[in-house]
Design an enzyme around this catalytic site. Sequence first.
Site, PDB file in Angstrom:
ATOM      1  N   ARG A  12      -5.949  16.928 -13.319  1.00 15.38           N
ATOM      2  CA  ARG A  12      -6.854  16.039 -14.050  1.00 15.38           C
ATOM      3  C   ARG A  12      -8.303  16.367 -13.737  1.00 15.38           C
ATOM      4  NH1 ARG A  12     -10.063  12.064 -13.275  1.00 15.38           N
ATOM      5  NH2 ARG A  12      -9.547  11.861 -11.072  1.00 15.38           N
ATOM      6  N   VAL A  13      -9.119  16.333 -14.775  1.00 17.17           N
ATOM      7  CA  VAL A  13     -10.574  16.372 -14.634  1.00 17.17           C
ATOM      8  C   VAL A  13     -11.113  15.131 -15.349  1.00 17.17           C
ATOM      9  CG1 VAL A  13     -10.829  18.873 -14.360  1.00 17.17           C
ATOM     10  CG2 VAL A  13     -10.806  17.886 -16.650  1.00 17.17           C
ATOM     11  N   SER A  14     -12.351  14.755 -15.026  1.00 19.25           N
ATOM     12  CA  SER A  14     -12.884  13.485 -15.520  1.00 19.25           C
ATOM     13  C   SER A  14     -13.424  13.515 -16.945  1.00 19.25           C
ATOM     14  CB  SER A  14     -13.987  12.985 -14.580  1.00 19.25           C
ATOM     15  OG  SER A  14     -13.439  12.769 -13.300  1.00 19.25           O
ATOM     16  N   THR A  15     -13.880  14.684 -17.404  1.00 20.91           N
ATOM     17  CA  THR A  15     -14.483  14.748 -18.739  1.00 20.91           C
ATOM     18  C   THR A  15     -13.937  15.931 -19.526  1.00 20.91           C
ATOM     19  OG1 THR A  15     -16.319  16.168 -18.082  1.00 20.91           O
ATOM     20  CG2 THR A  15     -16.667  13.783 -17.843  1.00 20.91           C
ATOM     21  N   GLN A  18     -15.196  19.466 -18.533  1.00 19.06           N
ATOM     22  CA  GLN A  18     -14.745  20.112 -17.306  1.00 19.06           C
ATOM     23  C   GLN A  18     -13.506  20.970 -17.572  1.00 19.06           C
ATOM     24  OE1 GLN A  18     -14.578  16.404 -15.005  1.00 19.06           O
ATOM     25  NE2 GLN A  18     -16.030  17.336 -13.576  1.00 19.06           N
TER      26      GLN A  18
END
Length: 193
Positions: A12-15, A18
């Site tokens: 997982r990445v936040s945006t 990314q």
Amino acid sequence: MTIQGKNIAYIRVSTEEQNTESQKNLLYEKYSIDKSYIEKVSGKNTERTELKAMLDFVREGDTIYVRDFSRLARSTKDLLNILELLEKKNVKLVSDKENLDTRTPAGKLMVTMLGAIYEFERANLLERQKDGIAIAKREGKYKGRKKISKPANWQEVYSEWKTRKITAKKACEMLNLKTNTFYNFVKAEREVV
């Protein structure tokens, strides 16, 4: 008898901007990953589509690999909830950065320590709940919880879920049960065997 499960990566990445490739490359190079769940969404949101799909997919004997705990959960409470669900399903968790593997004695110790914190918080919550129930009983407002029995089609649906023909979500829908109730019945089923 030990069940040989699948190795699953949660990335997982936040945006959207990314890149997930560094996490993916690290996990695929270090571990023999069979399947991955990838999403680009903030960790603050616990209603993550891929996280839910992964937690629904995993079965006894599977191992989930993450780069670090912040990829999986943003708060200790969320992490403990996930760990509790994985423990009920007999699924292991490996965090690369924290070097925590729930299959090892050190990993089990760490989870036990996290569990002790959770148990302390839970005991305080239950004490407040008990006080609230006592007040409700005095005021004649307390009804209590009804006991839930296994649905008539339990064995059929359970067999389909166990052999991965259907997801836990689908099983819950077919049985008209909440997730926790479903896994409590699964746990009882395993204790009988």
